[in-house]
Design a protein around this motif. Structure first.
Motif, PDB file in Angstrom:
ATOM      1  N   PRO A  47       0.800  -1.235   0.000  1.00 16.64           N
ATOM      2  CA  PRO A  47       0.000   0.000   0.000  1.00 16.64           C
ATOM      3  C   PRO A  47       0.834   1.288   0.000  1.00 16.64           C
ATOM      4  CG  PRO A  47      -0.135  -1.081   2.120  1.00 16.64           C
ATOM      5  CD  PRO A  47       0.638  -2.000   1.216  1.00 16.64           C
ATOM      6  N   SER A  48       2.116   1.206   0.281  1.00 16.59           N
ATOM      7  CA  SER A  48       2.937   2.418   0.298  1.00 16.59           C
ATOM      8  C   SER A  48       3.421   2.819  -1.091  1.00 16.59           C
ATOM      9  CB  SER A  48       4.143   2.229   1.223  1.00 16.59           C
ATOM     10  OG  SER A  48       5.005   1.244   0.695  1.00 16.59           O
ATOM     11  N   ILE A  49       3.178   1.993  -2.095  1.00 20.02           N
ATOM     12  CA  ILE A  49       3.574   2.310  -3.470  1.00 20.02           C
ATOM     13  C   ILE A  49       2.438   3.084  -4.129  1.00 20.02           C
ATOM     14  CG2 ILE A  49       4.220   1.373  -5.712  1.00 20.02           C
ATOM     15  CD1 ILE A  49       5.359  -1.048  -4.249  1.00 20.02           C
ATOM     16  N   ALA A  50       2.710   4.321  -4.529  1.00 23.46           N
ATOM     17  CA  ALA A  50       1.669   5.164  -5.134  1.00 23.46           C
ATOM     18  C   ALA A  50       1.309   4.679  -6.536  1.00 23.46           C
ATOM     19  CB  ALA A  50       2.125   6.612  -5.179  1.00 23.46           C
ATOM     20  N   ASN A  51       2.308   4.392  -7.348  1.00 23.06           N
ATOM     21  CA  ASN A  51       2.077   3.916  -8.718  1.00 23.06           C
ATOM     22  C   ASN A  51       2.104   2.388  -8.710  1.00 23.06           C
ATOM     23  OD1 ASN A  51       1.956   6.536  -9.647  1.00 23.06           O
ATOM     24  ND2 ASN A  51       4.135   6.622 -10.073  1.00 23.06           N
ATOM     25  N   ASP A  52       1.005   1.789  -8.251  1.00 21.74           N
ATOM     26  CA  ASP A  52       0.975   0.347  -8.051  1.00 21.74           C
ATOM     27  C   ASP A  52       0.409  -0.442  -9.233  1.00 21.74           C
ATOM     28  OD1 ASP A  52      -1.563   1.317  -7.698  1.00 21.74           O
ATOM     29  OD2 ASP A  52      -2.034   0.039  -5.989  1.00 21.74           O
ATOM     30  N   HIS A  53      -0.117   0.218 -10.248  1.00 28.41           N
ATOM     31  CA  HIS A  53      -0.635  -0.453 -11.443  1.00 28.41           C
ATOM     32  C   HIS A  53       0.455  -0.436 -12.516  1.00 28.41           C
ATOM     33  CE1 HIS A  53      -4.304   0.615  -9.303  1.00 28.41           C
ATOM     34  NE2 HIS A  53      -4.923  -0.321 -10.004  1.00 28.41           N
ATOM     35  N   THR A  54       0.889  -1.615 -12.949  1.00 28.72           N
ATOM     36  CA  THR A  54       1.968  -1.729 -13.926  1.00 28.72           C
ATOM     37  C   THR A  54       1.456  -2.398 -15.194  1.00 28.72           C
ATOM     38  OG1 THR A  54       3.577  -1.935 -12.146  1.00 28.72           O
ATOM     39  CG2 THR A  54       4.284  -2.645 -14.328  1.00 28.72           C
ATOM     40  N   VAL A  55       1.850  -1.838 -16.335  1.00 28.06           N
ATOM     41  CA  VAL A  55       1.525  -2.407 -17.641  1.00 28.06           C
ATOM     42  C   VAL A  55       2.840  -2.656 -18.369  1.00 28.06           C
ATOM     43  CG1 VAL A  55       0.352  -2.032 -19.837  1.00 28.06           C
ATOM     44  CG2 VAL A  55      -0.668  -1.169 -17.738  1.00 28.06           C
ATOM     45  N   GLY A  69       7.568  -0.942 -20.351  1.00 23.64           N
ATOM     46  CA  GLY A  69       6.768  -1.062 -19.141  1.00 23.64           C
ATOM     47  C   GLY A  69       6.605   0.277 -18.468  1.00 23.64           C
ATOM     48  N   GLU A  70       5.452   0.494 -17.869  1.00 24.89           N
ATOM     49  CA  GLU A  70       5.160   1.737 -17.157  1.00 24.89           C
ATOM     50  C   GLU A  70       4.272   1.443 -15.958  1.00 24.89           C
ATOM     51  OE1 GLU A  70       6.138   4.869 -17.308  1.00 24.89           O
ATOM     52  OE2 GLU A  70       7.380   4.578 -19.073  1.00 24.89           O
ATOM     53  N   SER A  71       4.382   2.303 -14.957  1.00 19.99           N
ATOM     54  CA  SER A  71       3.548   2.206 -13.759  1.00 19.99           C
ATOM     55  C   SER A  71       2.839   3.530 -13.530  1.00 19.99           C
ATOM     56  CB  SER A  71       4.404   1.874 -12.541  1.00 19.99           C
ATOM     57  OG  SER A  71       4.988   0.609 -12.682  1.00 19.99           O
ATOM     58  N   ALA A  72       1.633   3.449 -12.979  1.00 18.04           N
ATOM     59  CA  ALA A  72       0.847   4.638 -12.654  1.00 18.04           C
ATOM     60  C   ALA A  72      -0.177   4.273 -11.584  1.00 18.04           C
ATOM     61  CB  ALA A  72       0.158   5.183 -13.902  1.00 18.04           C
ATOM     62  N   SER A  73      -0.990   5.229 -11.219  1.00 13.11           N
ATOM     63  CA  SER A  73      -1.990   4.981 -10.173  1.00 13.11           C
ATOM     64  C   SER A  73      -3.195   4.202 -10.692  1.00 13.11           C
ATOM     65  CB  SER A  73      -2.441   6.296  -9.551  1.00 13.11           C
ATOM     66  OG  SER A  73      -2.971   7.138 -10.548  1.00 13.11           O
ATOM     67  N   THR A  74      -3.417   4.213 -12.015  1.00 14.54           N
ATOM     68  CA  THR A  74      -4.483   3.412 -12.635  1.00 14.54           C
ATOM     69  C   THR A  74      -3.930   2.727 -13.882  1.00 14.54           C
ATOM     70  OG1 THR A  74      -5.263   5.199 -14.066  1.00 14.54           O
ATOM     71  CG2 THR A  74      -6.271   5.038 -11.875  1.00 14.54           C
TER      72      THR A  74
END
Length: 84
Positions: A47-55, A69-74
């Motif tokens: 839960p401490s990772i803000a950008n937890d959605h990875t594509v 690859g990229e990560s973001a909040s959604t």
């Protein structure tokens, strides 16, 4: 282009699946019909990772594979970052 969408440790909603297909279909103009694009969705359980959605996307070509690859909040934001 053949598009393969998979989710690792998470469930993909229909809206995210449709969004990904719509955005990634733009690659169809640039790729051969038999080119496989493998897109993997994952979510960090910390839960401490803000950008937890990875594509992550792998474009399987005749030559070397193209990996991004990229990560973001959604997932939608991660897809947008991936295509930029």
């Amino acid at each position: 282009m053949q598009l393969k969408l998979t989710a690792r440790q998470d469930h993909l909603s229909d809206s995210v699946r449709q969004y990904a297909e719509a955005k990634l279909s733009k690659l169809d103009r640039r790729l051969h019909d038999l080119t496989l694009v493998d897109v993997t969705f994952s979510r960090a359980s910390n839960p401490s990772i803000a950008n937890d959605h990875t594509v992550e996307a792998v474009v399987h070509t005749k030559g070397p594979n193209i990996v991004a690859g990229e990560s973001a909040s959604t997932y939608e934001a991660a897809i947008d970052r991936l295509l930029d």
